[in-house]
Structure formats: C-alpha cells, structure tokens
Design a protein around this motif. Structure first.
Motif, PDB file in Angstrom:
ATOM      1  N   SER A   1      -9.901  -2.667  -7.159  1.00  0.00           N
ATOM      2  CA  SER A   1      -9.506  -1.159  -6.987  1.00  0.00           C
ATOM      3  C   SER A   1      -9.983  -0.498  -8.153  1.00  0.00           C
ATOM      4  O   SER A   1     -10.063  -1.100  -9.126  1.00  0.00           O
TER       5      SER A   1
ATOM      6  N   ARG B   1       0.808  -1.089   0.032  1.00  0.00           N
ATOM      7  CA  ARG B   1       0.110   0.035   0.128  1.00  0.00           C
ATOM      8  C   ARG B   1       0.859   1.292  -0.099  1.00  0.00           C
ATOM      9  O   ARG B   1       0.678   2.177  -0.959  1.00  0.00           O
TER      10      ARG B   1
ATOM     11  N   TYR C   1      -3.486  -8.118  -7.505  1.00  0.00           N
ATOM     12  CA  TYR C   1      -4.410  -8.187  -8.499  1.00  0.00           C
ATOM     13  C   TYR C   1      -4.254  -9.402  -9.401  1.00  0.00           C
ATOM     14  O   TYR C   1      -3.177  -9.901  -9.830  1.00  0.00           O
TER      15      TYR C   1
ATOM     16  N   ASP D   1       2.189  -0.949 -11.302  1.00  0.00           N
ATOM     17  CA  ASP D   1       1.748  -0.600 -10.086  1.00  0.00           C
ATOM     18  C   ASP D   1       2.215  -1.644  -9.012  1.00  0.00           C
ATOM     19  O   ASP D   1       2.307  -2.824  -9.384  1.00  0.00           O
TER      20      ASP D   1
ATOM     21  N   TRP E   1       1.451   2.384 -17.185  1.00  0.00           N
ATOM     22  CA  TRP E   1       1.462   2.777 -15.565  1.00  0.00           C
ATOM     23  C   TRP E   1       0.964   1.806 -14.790  1.00  0.00           C
ATOM     24  O   TRP E   1       1.342   1.305 -13.862  1.00  0.00           O
ATOM     25  N   ALA E   2      -0.376   1.281 -15.147  1.00  0.00           N
ATOM     26  CA  ALA E   2      -1.068   0.252 -14.524  1.00  0.00           C
ATOM     27  C   ALA E   2      -0.104  -1.002 -14.210  1.00  0.00           C
ATOM     28  O   ALA E   2      -0.266  -1.663 -13.100  1.00  0.00           O
ATOM     29  N   ASN E   3       0.414  -1.431 -15.256  1.00  0.00           N
ATOM     30  CA  ASN E   3       0.964  -2.704 -15.182  1.00  0.00           C
ATOM     31  C   ASN E   3       2.472  -2.415 -14.201  1.00  0.00           C
ATOM     32  O   ASN E   3       2.899  -3.490 -13.875  1.00  0.00           O
TER      33      ASN E   3
ATOM     34  N   ARG F   1       2.474   6.340  -5.957  1.00  0.00           N
ATOM     35  CA  ARG F   1       2.059   6.606  -7.315  1.00  0.00           C
ATOM     36  C   ARG F   1       0.865   7.492  -7.347  1.00  0.00           C
ATOM     37  O   ARG F   1       0.942   8.066  -8.312  1.00  0.00           O
ATOM     38  N   LEU F   2      -0.170   7.248  -6.731  1.00  0.00           N
ATOM     39  CA  LEU F   2      -1.415   7.722  -6.774  1.00  0.00           C
ATOM     40  C   LEU F   2      -1.220   9.354  -6.459  1.00  0.00           C
ATOM     41  O   LEU F   2      -1.660  10.278  -7.063  1.00  0.00           O
TER      42      LEU F   2
ATOM     43  N   ILE G   1      -9.371   3.095 -10.167  1.00  0.00           N
ATOM     44  CA  ILE G   1      -8.541   4.310 -10.296  1.00  0.00           C
ATOM     45  C   ILE G   1      -9.138   4.983 -11.473  1.00  0.00           C
ATOM     46  O   ILE G   1      -9.160   4.438 -12.641  1.00  0.00           O
TER      47      ILE G   1
ATOM     48  N   TYR H   1       0.928  -3.076  -6.470  1.00  0.00           N
ATOM     49  CA  TYR H   1      -0.334  -4.260  -6.223  1.00  0.00           C
ATOM     50  C   TYR H   1       0.031  -5.125  -7.407  1.00  0.00           C
ATOM     51  O   TYR H   1      -0.057  -6.210  -7.189  1.00  0.00           O
TER      52      TYR H   1
ATOM     53  N   HIS I   1       1.950   1.774  -3.621  1.00  0.00           N
ATOM     54  CA  HIS I   1       0.953   2.144  -4.278  1.00  0.00           C
ATOM     55  C   HIS I   1       0.243   3.662  -4.133  1.00  0.00           C
ATOM     56  O   HIS I   1      -0.075   4.326  -5.157  1.00  0.00           O
TER      57      HIS I   1
END
Length: 101
Positions: A59, A21, A86, A78, A74-76, A27-28, A61, A80, A24
């Motif tokens: 989740s 977390r 995930y 992450d 970007w998502a890959n 980055r957010l 986003i 998490y 994670h």
C-alpha cells in the motif's frame, strides 16, 4: 510536511487485509476529514483494478504529519500492521511539486 508511507505485504495477505480493512479505512477517513490525506491505495499483485485472489503486494499512503516521528507512530499503529498484513513499512518525507496547489 507530507510523508509517503509504503507498506510491503507478506505473501498471501489477502484474507488478513480483508479482516483488517474496515479499521484501516476508518483511520484513513479520519486523515481525509482533517485534510491531511493526499492519496491512499493498494498495489494490486496483477495489472487489474480488482486482482481477485491474486491480492495485493502493498500500500501507499501520502499524508501530512507534523514530523517524521509522528508519521512513524501513526503508521506503526495501523490495523494492517497489527494484523500481520505488512512485512515492512517505510516512511519517507515527500515534497509535492505537481500539480501546483
């Protein structure tokens, strides 16, 4: 363009989520600081703000990226994903209609 990034958790993901977390959220926060984050948050496994040991099922986003490819990259990346939180991630273009800007 805005993109919806939807991560689906593996079963019993809570401990993996807790461990990953901070990275994670970092980055957010960067997306937020850049004005590119509309909203982000988890899906509780039960109807509760704090689901406790029931954990989360995934989740959402909503963030702005120049292209689908950049949203996917970007998502890959992450934390998490790297931590095995995930089981899958889907990315869809999103058009914000309401409330008006």
């Amino acid at each position: 363009m805005w993109f919806a990034i939807i991560g689906q958790d593996v079963p019993d993901s809570l401990e993996k989520r807790k461990a990953a977390r901070p990275a994670h959220i970092e980055r957010l926060q960067k997306l937020l600081d850049e004005g590119r984050l509309l909203v982000a948050g988890p899906f509780p496994a039960i109807e509760s703000e704090d689901p406790g040991p029931a954990g989360f099922t995934g989740s959402l986003i909503l963030a702005e990226f120049p292209s689908q490819a950049e949203a996917e990259t970007w998502a890959n990346a992450d934390p998490y994903v790297a931590a095995g939180v995930y089981v899958s991630v889907s990315i869809k273009p999103f058009r914000k209609a309401l409330p008006p800007a």
